[in-house]
Design an enzyme around this catalytic site. Structure first.
Site, PDB file in Angstrom:
ATOM      1  N   SER A  40       0.761  -1.207  -0.120  1.00  0.00           N
ATOM      2  CA  SER A  40       0.038  -0.161  -0.013  1.00  0.00           C
ATOM      3  C   SER A  40       0.688   1.212   0.091  1.00  0.00           C
ATOM      4  CB  SER A  40      -0.947  -0.086   1.129  1.00  0.00           C
ATOM      5  OG  SER A  40      -2.025  -0.782   0.823  1.00  0.00           O
TER       6      SER A  40
ATOM      7  N   SER B   5      -6.262   3.460   4.120  1.00  0.00           N
ATOM      8  CA  SER B   5      -5.773   2.850   2.870  1.00  0.00           C
ATOM      9  C   SER B   5      -6.599   2.002   1.981  1.00  0.00           C
ATOM     10  CB  SER B   5      -4.439   1.841   3.762  1.00  0.00           C
ATOM     11  OG  SER B   5      -3.677   1.507   2.540  1.00  0.00           O
TER      12      SER B   5
ATOM     13  N   LYS C 172       0.021   3.696  -2.701  1.00  0.00           N
ATOM     14  CA  LYS C 172      -0.961   4.897  -2.648  1.00  0.00           C
ATOM     15  C   LYS C 172      -0.250   5.954  -2.445  1.00  0.00           C
ATOM     16  CE  LYS C 172      -4.577   1.993  -0.767  1.00  0.00           C
ATOM     17  NZ  LYS C 172      -4.082   0.659  -0.403  1.00  0.00           N
TER      18      LYS C 172
END
Length: 426
Positions: free
Chosen positions: A61, A121, A64
């Site tokens: 993640s 997230s 992102k």
């Protein structure tokens, strides 16, 4: 243990074999040792610490951060505004957790997308942002890769906007530090979003996943990441006085140990800045390296195996459910099915479901009081499901490991209270 000179030399030779084997595997991030780290001075970009900084692995993640970078680019260019609304597609709504639970056709503002990405997230929010800017997630991923290369992130390739498992999506800790530094320099006004501790979406309070930011002096962001194949990843930035440093860790064994290690690396980084030191390629700290006996055993095992055939040319990357190597010990708390940022410390307990928020919050608060020390690192997290007359507020306490969640429910059950453990992917 006493070794003769011959025995010592044999161990050194075996160690060399083991190191060579590790280097051979470095192009296969799912099989190689996953740990890597770097700390840089945010002002000059000089490296204060580095261990395997150019070894490729899966960013999870941390992906992102680039998704947000491109959103900030669009905002600065005036092509979108914070109150611009994007529509959720069926593809976005179908993403695996962590997610907001957006439904096909649901509209959401750019600012809410930003907040959902930096706190929860949320994978569905990442895809909504990608499609809103790039038309399709695949096209947006190409934009992400082009931006990465323009920033000097030469070892990074993106395949999706969320960081969910994809064999072709790789990066390095050096590249992620470069990205974080560029984001802080190019988008200082939007960087403040990474310090968000909680935001409310559709009546539901959502807390940050970045627990280190809440505890480390001077920390103000930026992003956690986890899939099983990568281990626990983290980009952190902290400022003390006029000094800011950025740290990146790949391949932590648990969220807690990763956070503790990052804190130690940041401490060492600030200490070096105070002394005026800069180390372009520091060696890994002693506690980052495997024990000598482990390397010797690995070398002996490798020596006993027949030589592997040359690797075939890799097939085009496609989305797959990736697994890390088999568990090394029974107390390894990685969750085989976890994806996104649904880490093993992301288990929760549910103590009821209500038609309104307040009674749900009260039920969770009452349960937390009964649990005492078991909730020392957990937090109340009311989960809203459904819409309109069908809205349900699920009273939950989150931040447990699986064992802790089951122990908490056992204690509440003895007190005659309803309780059920909630898997991170539920």
């Amino acid at each position: 243990m006493h070794l003769s000179r011959t025995g010592f030399l044999n161990r050194v030779r075996l160690l060399a074999v083991a190191v060579a084997a590790v280097l051979t595997l470095s192009a296969q991030p799912a099989l190689a040792g996953r740990y890597a780290s770097i700390v840089i001075d945010a002002e000059s970009g000089s490296v204060l610490h580095a261990a395997s900084p150019d070894a490729k692995s899966y960013p999870a993640s941390l992906t992102k951060v680039m998704t947000l970078f491109l959103l900030f680019d669009e905002l600065d260019a005036g092509r979108i505004r914070l109150d611009t609304k994007f529509t959720t597609s069926a593809h976005a709504a179908a993403q695996s957790p962590s997610k907001l639970g957006l439904e096909p056709g649901e509209k959401i503002s750019v600012e809410s997308l930003i907040l959902a990405l930096v706190t929860k997230s949320a994978n569905d929010a990442a895809v909504v942002a990608a499609e809103g800017v790039g038309g399709t997630e695949a096209n947006f991923a190409q934009m992400m890769t082009r931006k990465a290369h323009a920033l000097g992130m030469r070892s990074t390739t993106y395949r999706n906007a969320s960081g969910l498992p994809d064999l072709g999506q790789v990066s390095t800790v050096r590249d992620q530090a470069t990205l974080a530094r560029a984001l802080i320099r190019h988008h200082p006004g939007y960087y403040k979003y990474f310090s968000t501790r909680q935001f409310v979406y559709d009546g539901q309070p959502i807390n940050t996943h970045n627990r280190l930011m809440l505890r480390y002096q001077g920390a103000d962001g930026i992003k956690t990441g986890y899939i099983h194949a990568s281990g626990f990843n983290l980009i952190s930035s902290a400022k003390r006085g006029d000094k800011r440093i950025i740290g990146v860790v790949f391949g932590g064994n648990t969220a807690a140990s990763r956070d503790k290690h990052m804190g130690q690396l940041l401490d060492k980084g600030f200490a070096k800045l105070r002394k005026g030191e800069s180390v372009e390629m520091a060696e890994a700290e002693a506690d980052d390296l495997p024990d000598l006996d482990e390397l010797v055993a690995a070398a002996q095992a490798a020596k006993a195996q027949p030589k592997a055939k040359a690797a075939a040319k890799p097939a085009p990357a496609k989305k797959v459910a990736m697994r890390a190597p088999a568990r090394a010990a029974k107390d390894d708390d990685d969750d085989d099915d976890a994806v996104g940022d649904a880490d093993p410390a992301g288990w929760a307990i549910q103590v009821g479901a209500f038609n309104e928020y307040r009674p749900a919050h009260k039920a969770a608060s009452d349960a937390a009081k009964k649990l005492g020390g078991l909730v020392s690192k957990a937090s109340i997290d009311i989960d809203k499901a459904g819409k309109g007359a069908k809205t349900v507020y699920r009273a939950r306490i989150s931040g447990f490991t699986e064992d802790q969640a089951r122990a908490a429910c056992k204690r509440l059950g003895k007190a005659g209270k309803a309780c059920k453990p909630v898997n991170p992917n539920a």
